[in-house]
Each structure stands twice: as structure tokens, then as C-alpha cells.
Design an enzyme around this catalytic site. Structure first.
Site, PDB file in Angstrom:
ATOM      1  N   ASP A  31       0.869  -1.185   0.000  1.00 54.77           N
ATOM      2  CA  ASP A  31       0.000   0.000   0.000  1.00 54.77           C
ATOM      3  C   ASP A  31       0.905   1.234   0.000  1.00 54.77           C
ATOM      4  O   ASP A  31       2.127   1.098   0.015  1.00 54.77           O
ATOM      5  CB  ASP A  31      -0.965  -0.006   1.202  1.00 54.77           C
ATOM      6  CG  ASP A  31      -2.309   0.634   0.855  1.00 54.77           C
ATOM      7  OD1 ASP A  31      -2.296   1.791   0.391  1.00 54.77           O
ATOM      8  OD2 ASP A  31      -3.352  -0.016   1.036  1.00 54.77           O
TER       9      ASP A  31
ATOM     10  N   HIS B  49      -2.942   3.042  -4.680  1.00 53.19           N
ATOM     11  CA  HIS B  49      -2.320   2.678  -3.391  1.00 53.19           C
ATOM     12  C   HIS B  49      -0.905   2.134  -3.611  1.00 53.19           C
ATOM     13  O   HIS B  49      -0.561   1.059  -3.126  1.00 53.19           O
ATOM     14  CB  HIS B  49      -3.197   1.659  -2.650  1.00 53.19           C
ATOM     15  CG  HIS B  49      -4.419   2.278  -2.027  1.00 53.19           C
ATOM     16  ND1 HIS B  49      -4.361   3.090  -0.911  1.00 53.19           N
ATOM     17  CD2 HIS B  49      -5.731   2.219  -2.374  1.00 53.19           C
ATOM     18  CE1 HIS B  49      -5.586   3.490  -0.588  1.00 53.19           C
ATOM     19  NE2 HIS B  49      -6.438   2.990  -1.464  1.00 53.19           N
TER      20      HIS B  49
ATOM     21  N   GLU C 250      -9.809   2.732  -5.220  1.00 51.04           N
ATOM     22  CA  GLU C 250      -9.408   4.120  -4.959  1.00 51.04           C
ATOM     23  C   GLU C 250      -8.211   4.569  -5.800  1.00 51.04           C
ATOM     24  O   GLU C 250      -7.185   4.953  -5.267  1.00 51.04           O
ATOM     25  CB  GLU C 250      -9.088   4.275  -3.462  1.00 51.04           C
ATOM     26  CG  GLU C 250     -10.285   3.956  -2.586  1.00 51.04           C
ATOM     27  CD  GLU C 250     -10.006   4.073  -1.088  1.00 51.04           C
ATOM     28  OE1 GLU C 250     -10.930   4.463  -0.361  1.00 51.04           O
ATOM     29  OE2 GLU C 250      -8.871   3.783  -0.640  1.00 51.04           O
TER      30      GLU C 250
HETATM   31  C1  TNX Z   1     -10.811   2.072   2.220  1.00 46.97           C
HETATM   32  S1  TNX Z   1     -11.556  -0.748   1.473  1.00 46.97           S
HETATM   33  C2  TNX Z   1      -9.742   1.388   1.680  1.00 46.97           C
HETATM   34  C3  TNX Z   1      -8.537   1.184   2.495  1.00 46.97           C
HETATM   35  C4  TNX Z   1      -8.642   1.835   3.843  1.00 46.97           C
HETATM   36  C5  TNX Z   1     -10.030   1.634   4.406  1.00 46.97           C
HETATM   37  C6  TNX Z   1     -10.202   2.175   5.792  1.00 46.97           C
HETATM   38  C7  TNX Z   1     -10.579  -0.388   0.390  1.00 46.97           C
HETATM   39  C8  TNX Z   1     -10.574  -1.285  -0.740  1.00 46.97           C
HETATM   40  N1  TNX Z   1      -9.803   0.714   0.490  1.00 46.97           N
HETATM   41  O1  TNX Z   1      -7.404   1.638   1.792  1.00 46.97           O
HETATM   42  O2  TNX Z   1      -7.679   1.278   4.675  1.00 46.97           O
HETATM   43  O3  TNX Z   1     -10.963   2.242   3.555  1.00 46.97           O
HETATM   44  O4  TNX Z   1     -11.397   1.717   6.369  1.00 46.97           O
END
Ligand code: TNX
Length: 537
Positions: free
Chosen positions: A195, A272, A336
Site C-alpha cells: 500500500d 495505493h 481508490e
Molecule cells: C478504504 S476498502 C480502503 C482502504 C482503507 C479503508 C479504511 C478499500 C478497498 N480501500 O485503503 O484502509 O478504507 O477503512
């Protein structure tokens, strides 16, 4: 005390721990019935292994790991019948994870379709033992209530995800986590290994990933009470890091296998990714030198899918990953991923033209499909977070639904397999309660009864349900700085989640509430940290 233990081990003449008569089991078995009498387990009880499938010996190992702390010695394992024994045998009429467990005064019988089912019978047996036996010394005999249990899971995929990037957990801690999840009849460990804030897996072809990418400059030390997510964290200037060598990864994978847990590695792509870009700046659109990210949230700096070298890199990484993890799935993240840099990048624009793409989102679709072809060629299937559904997804990708269940529902309706892990019910980084005594966390409150109330099949027809492989708890670790804290976030919520995954429509809150009190005593006996002040009497 040593003498007492020795005596108990040799002659089984120590104290007797009587049964408490409890048939309280989590997750709730399909059927469990009390019968007359008790079975007396002693250090001289034999394990009769009359199951020939590979991994059957791990069932005997599991019994001995459970029993050895009680008696100070392991039980003898044999293959020929013996009276008064714990007998494990195959019943070809049962599914692989299904079992039948019979505790009788003259012996314990475990029948299962495959060793996995027998392993779950052992997990049930653990809960039939008197809790007092765990942690006591000088034990010569332990009584179990006689009973007949017939059981099988309703979901084939029962997962727990650990984010080892935002905070690092040692091999030893990961193994302890595997013990805890195995006890809850979870069969999949999703290991989030990369990440923005840290690259945690050794890749021989790209040593900078761990030399540079595994370390960030600061350490989280706390957070303002009531603060939101990122802004209110406090850090000190101690560098923070850690990674797993390939030998350590193999060790964890083997440890998991012995507990009938498959490990799914997650290598995030294309978002990420800051820890990777900090290690090899040519992986980004701009080629700038970044630092490993020190705070949380979504980052605009992502891999450049315009350049061929990016794919050479990620395929080089995945080539090593597929060798380390024997399971059928590899998770490529996909969540994301802002497209801010892509829109300004000549390489990305050229890729859009050459591939005939008209929307930026399609560049991620293109990347995912390309990684999927690579994984398929190496005998693996791809899983991605539900963002990979946006635009166009191949029919063979498996979707992990986290932004609610919508992604999973959409996947099922169009014939893609899916795993349900909606943040509202399955995100164990969220607080269990508010107020005094609650450790660091973030997000909405997710108490155990809310976890329990989740219906993973809501909104789906029976045909569509077929596409829901199962469900999963996610331990995102931005605010989980150590293993003690991790246990607190996990328990007792995992008890609630595993019952939904295993027992589906056999759920009943008030009955579960009673059984959870008993389970909490087992957590105490094992010294697990759990949200006790919110739960147990
Ligand atoms: C969203 S869930 C994210 C993570 C974070 C999390 C915190 C997801 C696929 N991505 O990068 O750690 O929320 O709750």
C-alpha cells in the site's frame, strides 16, 4: 508443580476437570444434540487416524495442539482401531468441509468428507471441553458432555483480511492471528501486502521495494480524541517499517495450510502504490522521487499504465507472488485509484489512443484485464475491489464488494463471482463503541450486534446467490498499531461474522448472545484481548 505435571502426564492421575455440560458452539452448528453421559479424555487417550487424504495428519496435530497444554503431553496417534479413542475417519457421503461429531462415553468419532471437515469438528470439540481445563495445571482427566453434532458451512469462502502495510505484524503475530481465525472456522486469509505506506513482501527481482519501500519516516503515536481520519494524528520521527522475506511467506502459507486456511496475497494495482513508486520512480507518470507515504487516505500518485515498463515490473512481481502462494486467487487491489496524473501524462494519452479507449476509467479496465491474462496464464484467478466493476470488467474477474453490497449484487447479476465485505458490516477497523476505554479507531460505530445483523444475500435471487462465494472481515490497520489492539478490534466481532458465513439462516441473536458469553470465556482462557468491557459479564 513440575512433579505434579510429570505425574499427570505419565499416569493421568492428576485432577479431574468435570464437564460444565455446555453445548455452546460458535458458529452455530446445523444440529447439536445432547446425549447421555460424558467422555473422559486423559493423556492416555489415543487418536485413531483412519483417514487417508493428504492433510489428515494435520487434524491429529490440531487435537494435540489443543490437548497438549492441558496434560503437558501429546496423545499417541495410531492408524489401527482402539477403544476409548478419538477416531477420525472419512465419510464420502459428506462434503469436504462437513463433519459429524459424536461424543460417546466409549469414544469420540469424527467423520468428515475431507480433513478440512474433521479439522472443524476439532474446533467444535474445543468448545465442548470445560473452559477451566485451559490454563489449569496438574490435570489428569477432562470430561466432555456426550453429544451428536452434524454440521456444514453454508458459504465456501469465509475470510479475514489483514492490512500489514499501514502497520506491520510479525510472522509470529500473523500465526497467532491464523490460530484465532481457524478457531472460528474461517478458511481464507487475505493478506494485504502493499500500500502507499509500506511494501511488505520481498521481491527478488526488485530489491528496492523492501529496501526503500518498506520504511516510512514517522511512527503513529496517537490521535486527538474525536478527530477525523487523517488530520488529527500525532506522529513521532522514529522510522517505521518491516517486511516478510520469501522464506517467511512460505512459512506462513504452510502454517495456514495446516489449519486449512488458504492465503490470498494482495498486491495493489494501479492505486495505493506510493511505496512502490518511492522505490522505483520510473513507475509513476512523472518519474519524480517520492517518499513512502506517512499519513493515510487516498493518494493521487499511482502507477503509470501508459508505460510498458510498468507492466514489466508488475508482471515481474506477480511472477514471484504466484510461486509463493499455492491458492487459486491473487488479489490485485484496484480500489481508490485517482486518474489525476494519467490525464496529464503523454504515455497514458498514447496508450488511450493505441488501445482505442475513450474514457480514463477504461485505462484501469485495460490494466486489470492485462494482469488477469497474466495471472490466468500462471494458473491463477484475479480478485479485485469493486472499483474494477466500473467501466467494463471481464466475466472471469471476482469482485470484492466493500462500498456496500452493491458491487457484489451487480457482479452477481452479471455473472461475476463476488465476495461480500461491505464496510458498514465487515470493517473491523471501525470502532466497536464510543467513549472511555476505546482504543484508536476511525469511522462509523460497528458494534457486534450490527455485524451479526448482516445479510449477505439481501437483494439477490436464489440463482444470483450462487455467485456470492462468501464474505470477509477486513482489518485495515491505519489505526491498529500493534497486535494486542488488533485482537481487540477482531474479537468478539469475528464470532458474529463467522456465524453469518457458516450458519447463514440459522442465526438468532439472543441465542448467539448466550453462546458468545461462553466463547468470551474461551478468549479469556487463551489470553486473547477482546472488547470485554463491552461484552462479557
Ligand atoms: C478504504 S476498502 C480502503 C482502504 C482503507 C479503508 C479504511 C478499500 C478497498 N480501500 O485503503 O484502509 O478504507 O477503512
Amino acid at each position: 508443580m513440575l512433579l505434579a505435571l510429570l505425574c499427570a502426564a505419565v499416569c493421568g492421575c492428576g485432577r479431574t476437570i468435570p464437564t460444565d455440560g455446555s453445548l455452546s458452539v460458535i458458529p452455530r452448528p446445523a444440529s447439536i444434540e445432547a446425549t447421555e453421559g460424558t467422555f473422559v479424555l486423559t493423556p492416555r487417550t489415543n487418536i485413531v487416524l483412519s483417514m487417508e487424504q493428504p492433510g489428515a495428519e494435520w487434524v491429529a496435530d490440531a487435537i494435540n495442539r489443543m490437548v497438549e497444554p492441558l496434560f503437558g503431553r501429546a496423545l499417541a496417534v495410531r492408524t489401527t482401531p482402539a477403544s476409548g479413542a478419538v477416531t477420525i475417519r472419512t465419510d464420502a457421503s459428506l462434503a469436504a468441509e462437513a463433519y459429524r461429531l459424536e461424543v460417546r462415553p466409549d469414544g469420540i468419532e469424527i467423520a468428515a468428507g475431507a480433513p478440512a471437515g474433521a479439522f472443524y469438528a476439532v474446533q467444535t470439540l474445543r468448545q465442548l471441553l470445560p473452559v477451566e481445563a485451559f490454563g489449569a495445571s496438574d490435570i489428569g482427566r477432562v470430561e466432555l458432555p456426550c453429544a451428536v453434532v452434524a454440521d456444514a458451512p453454508c458459504m465456501g469462502y469465509r475470510g479475514v483480511m489483514l492490512d500489514a502495510s499501514r502497520h506491520f505484524f510479525t510472522v509470529d503475530e500473523v500465526k497467532q492471528l491464523l490460530d484465532i481465525v481457524a478457531m472460528h472456522k474461517i478458511n481464507t486469509f487475505h493478506w494485504h501486502l502493499t500500500d502507499d505506506q509500506g511494501w511488505r513482501i520481498e521481491i527478488k527481482a526488485y530489491p528496492e521495494l523492501t529496501r526503500v519501500g518498506s520504511i516510512r519516516k514517522r511512527t503513529l503515536i496517537g490521535r486527538d480524541p474525536g478527530g477525523e481520519y487523517d488530520e488529527t494524528c500525532q506522529y513521532d520521527e522514529t522510522p517505521y517499517g518491516g517486511f516478510y522475506t520469501q522464506d517467511e511467506i512460505r512459512d506462513v502459507v504452510a502454517y495456514a495450510a495446516e489449519r486449512f486456511i488458504t492465503v490470498i496475497p494482495e498486491i495493489e494495482f494501479p492505486g495505493h502504490a506510493v511505496s512502490a513508486l518511492a522505490s522505483y520512480p520510473w513507475l509513476s507518470c512523472t518519474g519524480e522521487q517520492y517518499e513512502v507515504r506517512q499519513t493515510w487516505d487516498i493518494d493521487d500518485r499511482v502507477y503509470c499504465p501508459g508505460k510498458e515498463t510498468t507492466f514489466e515490473f508488475i508482471e515481474g512481481v506477480l511472477a514471484e507472488v504466484v510461486e509463493l502462494f499455492p491458492g487459486e486467487y491473487v488479489h490485485i487491489g484496484g480500489d481508490e485509484c485517482p486518474m489525476t496524473y494519467w490525464k496529464k501524462c503523454p504515455h497514458c494519452k498514447a496508450r488511450m489512443r493505441s488501445e482505442g479507449l475513450t474514457e480514463w476509467r477504461q485505462l484501469q479496465n485495460y490494466s486489470t484485464a492485462r494482469l488477469e491474462r497474466f495471472l490466468n496464464a500462471h494458473g491463477k484467478k484475479l480478485i479485485g475491489w469493486d472499483e474494477i466493476l466500473e467501466g467494463e470488467v471481464t466475466p472471469t474477474a471476482t469482485i470484492m464488494s466493500w462500498r456496500g453490497t452493491e458491487g457484489g449484487i451487480r457482479a452477481a447479476k452479471q455473472g461475476n463471482y463476488a465476495i461480500m465485505a461491505p464496510s458498514e458490516y465487515c470493517y473491523f477497523d471501525h470502532a466497536q463503541a464510543v467513549g472511555e476505554g476505546e482504543p484508536l479507531s476511525w469511522g462509523a460505530r460497528l458494534p457486534v450486534d450490527k455485524v451479526y445483523s448482516f445479510d449477505p444475500y439481501e437483494g439477490l435471487t436464489p440463482e444470483e446467490r450462487h455467485y456470492i462465494l462468501g464474505m470477509q472481515a477486513n482489518l485495515w490497520a491505519e489505526y491498529i498499531p500493534n497486535f494486542d489492539h488488533l485482537q481487540y478490534m477482531l474479537l468478539p466481532r469475528l464470532g458474529a461474522l463467522c456465524e453469518t458465513a457458516w450458519a447463514c439462516d440459522r442465526k438468532e441473536w439472543s441465542d448467539f448472545r448466550r453462546r458468545l458469553d461462553r466463547m468470551a470465556r474461551l478468549y479469556d482462557a487463551y489470553g486473547y484481548n477482546y472488547a470485554k468491557h463491552l461484552w462479557a459479564e
